[in-house]
Design an enzyme around this catalytic site. Structure first.
Site, PDB file in Angstrom:
ATOM      1  N   SER A  35       0.811  -1.315   0.204  1.00 26.72           N
ATOM      2  CA  SER A  35       0.181  -0.196   0.005  1.00 26.72           C
ATOM      3  C   SER A  35       0.986   1.089  -0.009  1.00 26.72           C
ATOM      4  O   SER A  35       1.909   1.416   0.709  1.00 26.72           O
ATOM      5  CB  SER A  35      -0.972   0.049   1.264  1.00 26.72           C
ATOM      6  OG  SER A  35      -1.662   1.160   1.146  1.00 26.72           O
TER       7      SER A  35
ATOM      8  N   SER B  14      -2.066  -7.766  -3.490  1.00 27.53           N
ATOM      9  CA  SER B  14      -2.088  -9.196  -3.857  1.00 27.53           C
ATOM     10  C   SER B  14      -0.973  -9.784  -3.224  1.00 27.53           C
ATOM     11  O   SER B  14       0.064 -10.042  -3.978  1.00 27.53           O
ATOM     12  CB  SER B  14      -2.343  -9.498  -5.284  1.00 27.53           C
ATOM     13  OG  SER B  14      -1.433  -8.465  -6.172  1.00 27.53           O
TER      14      SER B  14
END
Length: 197
Positions: A35, A107
Protein backbone atom coordinates in the site's frame (compact mmCIF):
# COMPACT_ATOMS: atom_id res chain seq x y z
CA UNK A 1 -16.00 -29.95 -8.91
CA UNK A 2 -17.38 -29.37 -12.41
CA UNK A 3 -21.09 -29.22 -13.18
CA UNK A 4 -21.95 -31.60 -16.03
CA UNK A 5 -24.98 -29.47 -16.86
CA UNK A 6 -22.83 -26.46 -17.77
CA UNK A 7 -22.02 -26.70 -21.47
CA UNK A 8 -20.14 -23.68 -22.88
CA UNK A 9 -21.60 -22.18 -26.04
CA UNK A 10 -19.17 -21.94 -28.93
CA UNK A 11 -19.48 -18.28 -29.96
CA UNK A 12 -18.43 -17.34 -33.48
CA UNK A 13 -16.48 -14.19 -32.50
CA UNK A 14 -13.18 -15.15 -30.84
CA UNK A 15 -10.53 -13.27 -28.89
CA UNK A 16 -8.38 -13.11 -32.02
CA UNK A 17 -11.23 -11.39 -33.91
CA UNK A 18 -11.57 -8.76 -31.18
CA UNK A 19 -7.82 -8.19 -31.18
CA UNK A 20 -7.87 -7.65 -34.94
CA UNK A 21 -10.70 -5.12 -34.58
CA UNK A 22 -8.87 -3.28 -31.78
CA UNK A 23 -5.52 -3.47 -33.61
CA UNK A 24 -3.68 -4.85 -30.57
CA UNK A 25 -3.52 -8.06 -28.58
CA UNK A 26 -4.99 -8.21 -25.08
CA UNK A 27 -2.81 -8.27 -22.00
CA UNK A 28 -3.29 -8.14 -18.23
CA UNK A 29 -0.77 -6.07 -16.29
CA UNK A 30 -0.90 -7.29 -12.70
CA UNK A 31 0.49 -4.51 -10.48
CA UNK A 32 1.50 -5.84 -7.06
CA UNK A 33 3.20 -4.03 -4.19
CA UNK A 34 2.68 -2.56 -0.75
CA UNK A 35 0.00 0.00 0.00
CA UNK A 36 1.44 3.38 -0.99
CA UNK A 37 4.00 1.92 -3.41
CA UNK A 38 2.37 3.66 -6.39
CA UNK A 39 0.40 0.89 -8.12
CA UNK A 40 -2.74 2.91 -8.86
CA UNK A 41 -0.76 6.01 -9.83
CA UNK A 42 1.30 4.00 -12.32
CA UNK A 43 -1.72 2.15 -13.70
CA UNK A 44 -3.60 5.42 -14.19
CA UNK A 45 -0.70 7.18 -15.89
CA UNK A 46 -0.02 4.21 -18.17
CA UNK A 47 -3.70 3.92 -19.06
CA UNK A 48 -3.80 7.58 -20.05
CA UNK A 49 -0.78 7.14 -22.36
CA UNK A 50 -2.28 4.02 -23.96
CA UNK A 51 -5.70 5.65 -24.29
CA UNK A 52 -4.19 8.67 -26.04
CA UNK A 53 -2.79 6.23 -28.60
CA UNK A 54 -6.30 4.82 -29.11
CA UNK A 55 -5.70 1.54 -27.33
CA UNK A 56 -8.52 -0.16 -25.48
CA UNK A 57 -7.91 -0.27 -21.74
CA UNK A 58 -9.59 -0.80 -18.38
CA UNK A 59 -8.33 -0.46 -14.80
CA UNK A 60 -9.44 -2.84 -12.08
CA UNK A 61 -8.64 -1.59 -8.57
CA UNK A 62 -10.07 -1.49 -5.08
CA UNK A 63 -12.41 1.38 -5.89
CA UNK A 64 -14.37 -0.42 -8.58
CA UNK A 65 -14.04 -3.95 -7.17
CA UNK A 66 -14.41 -3.61 -3.38
CA UNK A 67 -17.44 -1.34 -3.73
CA UNK A 68 -19.27 -3.68 -6.10
CA UNK A 69 -18.32 -7.22 -7.08
CA UNK A 70 -16.34 -7.87 -3.90
CA UNK A 71 -18.39 -5.75 -1.53
CA UNK A 72 -18.70 -7.59 1.75
CA UNK A 73 -15.34 -9.34 1.59
CA UNK A 74 -13.14 -8.61 4.60
CA UNK A 75 -9.35 -8.37 4.76
CA UNK A 76 -8.94 -11.81 6.32
CA UNK A 77 -6.47 -14.09 4.52
CA UNK A 78 -9.37 -16.21 3.23
CA UNK A 79 -11.30 -13.21 1.87
CA UNK A 80 -8.15 -11.70 0.37
CA UNK A 81 -7.67 -14.94 -1.58
CA UNK A 82 -11.28 -14.84 -2.77
CA UNK A 83 -10.88 -11.16 -3.70
CA UNK A 84 -7.91 -11.97 -5.93
CA UNK A 85 -9.61 -15.06 -7.41
CA UNK A 86 -12.62 -12.99 -8.47
CA UNK A 87 -10.42 -10.20 -9.85
CA UNK A 88 -8.49 -12.81 -11.85
CA UNK A 89 -11.69 -14.16 -13.38
CA UNK A 90 -12.89 -10.66 -14.30
CA UNK A 91 -9.48 -9.75 -15.78
CA UNK A 92 -9.59 -12.96 -17.83
CA UNK A 93 -13.01 -11.97 -19.24
CA UNK A 94 -11.80 -8.46 -20.04
CA UNK A 95 -8.75 -9.89 -21.81
CA UNK A 96 -11.06 -12.17 -23.77
CA UNK A 97 -12.92 -8.98 -24.79
CA UNK A 98 -9.61 -7.78 -26.25
CA UNK A 99 -8.67 -5.16 -23.66
CA UNK A 100 -5.42 -4.10 -22.04
CA UNK A 101 -6.32 -4.68 -18.40
CA UNK A 102 -4.44 -2.95 -15.60
CA UNK A 103 -5.07 -4.45 -12.16
CA UNK A 104 -3.77 -2.56 -9.13
CA UNK A 105 -4.04 -4.68 -5.99
CA UNK A 106 -1.61 -5.40 -3.17
CA UNK A 107 -2.15 -9.14 -3.83
CA UNK A 108 0.43 -10.03 -1.16
CA UNK A 109 0.53 -13.82 -1.57
CA UNK A 110 2.59 -15.60 -4.25
CA UNK A 111 0.05 -18.42 -4.41
CA UNK A 112 -2.76 -16.01 -5.35
CA UNK A 113 -0.69 -14.29 -8.04
CA UNK A 114 0.24 -17.72 -9.43
CA UNK A 115 -3.46 -18.59 -9.56
CA UNK A 116 -4.15 -15.34 -11.43
CA UNK A 117 -1.43 -16.19 -13.95
CA UNK A 118 -2.77 -19.72 -14.44
CA UNK A 119 -6.35 -18.47 -14.96
CA UNK A 120 -5.44 -15.63 -17.32
CA UNK A 121 -2.71 -17.54 -19.15
CA UNK A 122 1.03 -16.99 -19.35
CA UNK A 123 0.89 -15.30 -22.76
CA UNK A 124 -1.43 -12.52 -21.58
CA UNK A 125 -0.24 -12.11 -17.99
CA UNK A 126 2.46 -9.60 -17.06
CA UNK A 127 3.39 -9.32 -13.39
CA UNK A 128 4.51 -5.80 -12.46
CA UNK A 129 6.25 -5.56 -9.09
CA UNK A 130 6.00 -2.00 -7.80
CA UNK A 131 8.97 -2.28 -5.45
CA UNK A 132 9.11 0.43 -2.80
CA UNK A 133 10.55 0.19 0.73
CA UNK A 134 8.05 0.03 3.58
CA UNK A 135 9.40 3.22 5.18
CA UNK A 136 8.81 5.17 1.95
CA UNK A 137 5.28 3.76 1.61
CA UNK A 138 4.55 4.81 5.19
CA UNK A 139 5.74 8.38 4.50
CA UNK A 140 3.45 8.54 1.45
CA UNK A 141 0.44 7.23 3.37
CA UNK A 142 -2.12 10.00 2.86
CA UNK A 143 -4.95 7.91 4.35
CA UNK A 144 -3.07 7.20 7.57
CA UNK A 145 -3.60 3.46 7.24
CA UNK A 146 -0.08 2.46 8.31
CA UNK A 147 -0.34 4.53 11.48
CA UNK A 148 -3.72 2.96 12.26
CA UNK A 149 -2.16 -0.47 11.73
CA UNK A 150 0.78 0.37 14.01
CA UNK A 151 -1.70 1.64 16.62
CA UNK A 152 -3.59 -1.66 16.43
CA UNK A 153 -6.72 -0.07 14.92
CA UNK A 154 -6.37 -2.08 11.69
CA UNK A 155 -5.51 -5.77 11.97
CA UNK A 156 -3.78 -7.93 9.35
CA UNK A 157 -2.38 -4.94 7.45
CA UNK A 158 0.11 -5.94 4.76
CA UNK A 159 3.66 -4.98 5.68
CA UNK A 160 2.86 -4.50 9.37
CA UNK A 161 1.23 -7.62 10.84
CA UNK A 162 0.51 -9.49 7.60
CA UNK A 163 3.27 -10.51 5.18
CA UNK A 164 3.94 -9.31 1.64
CA UNK A 165 5.55 -12.07 -0.41
CA UNK A 166 7.57 -10.19 -3.01
CA UNK A 167 7.67 -11.60 -6.55
CA UNK A 168 10.93 -13.34 -7.42
CA UNK A 169 10.56 -13.31 -11.21
CA UNK A 170 8.26 -10.42 -12.09
CA UNK A 171 8.04 -9.49 -15.76
CA UNK A 172 8.66 -5.84 -14.85
CA UNK A 173 10.08 -4.27 -11.68
CA UNK A 174 9.47 -0.59 -11.01
CA UNK A 175 11.35 1.14 -8.18
CA UNK A 176 9.07 4.08 -7.46
CA UNK A 177 11.43 5.43 -4.79
CA UNK A 178 14.26 5.67 -7.33
CA UNK A 179 12.74 6.67 -10.66
CA UNK A 180 10.28 9.31 -11.82
CA UNK A 181 6.71 8.59 -12.76
CA UNK A 182 7.51 9.53 -16.36
CA UNK A 183 10.44 7.09 -16.53
CA UNK A 184 8.36 4.34 -14.92
CA UNK A 185 5.49 4.82 -17.36
CA UNK A 186 7.89 4.76 -20.30
CA UNK A 187 9.39 1.49 -19.04
CA UNK A 188 5.92 -0.02 -18.73
CA UNK A 189 4.75 1.35 -22.07
CA UNK A 190 7.66 -0.20 -23.97
CA UNK A 191 7.06 -3.57 -22.31
CA UNK A 192 3.34 -3.48 -23.15
CA UNK A 193 3.92 -2.49 -26.78
CA UNK A 194 6.37 -5.37 -27.20
CA UNK A 195 3.71 -7.76 -25.90
CA UNK A 196 0.63 -6.54 -27.77
CA UNK A 197 1.92 -5.72 -31.27
Amino acid sequence: MSDKNIIPHDHKIKKEDRARLKKHKPVVLWFTGLSGSGKSTLAGALEQKLFEEEMHTYILDGDNIRTGLNKGLTFSDEDRKENIRRISEVAKLFADAGLIVLTAFISPFKEDRALAKSLIGEVEFMEVFVDCPLEVCEKRDVKGLYQKARDGKIKKFTGIDSPFEAPENADIVIHTDQQTLEASVEQLYKAVINRIK
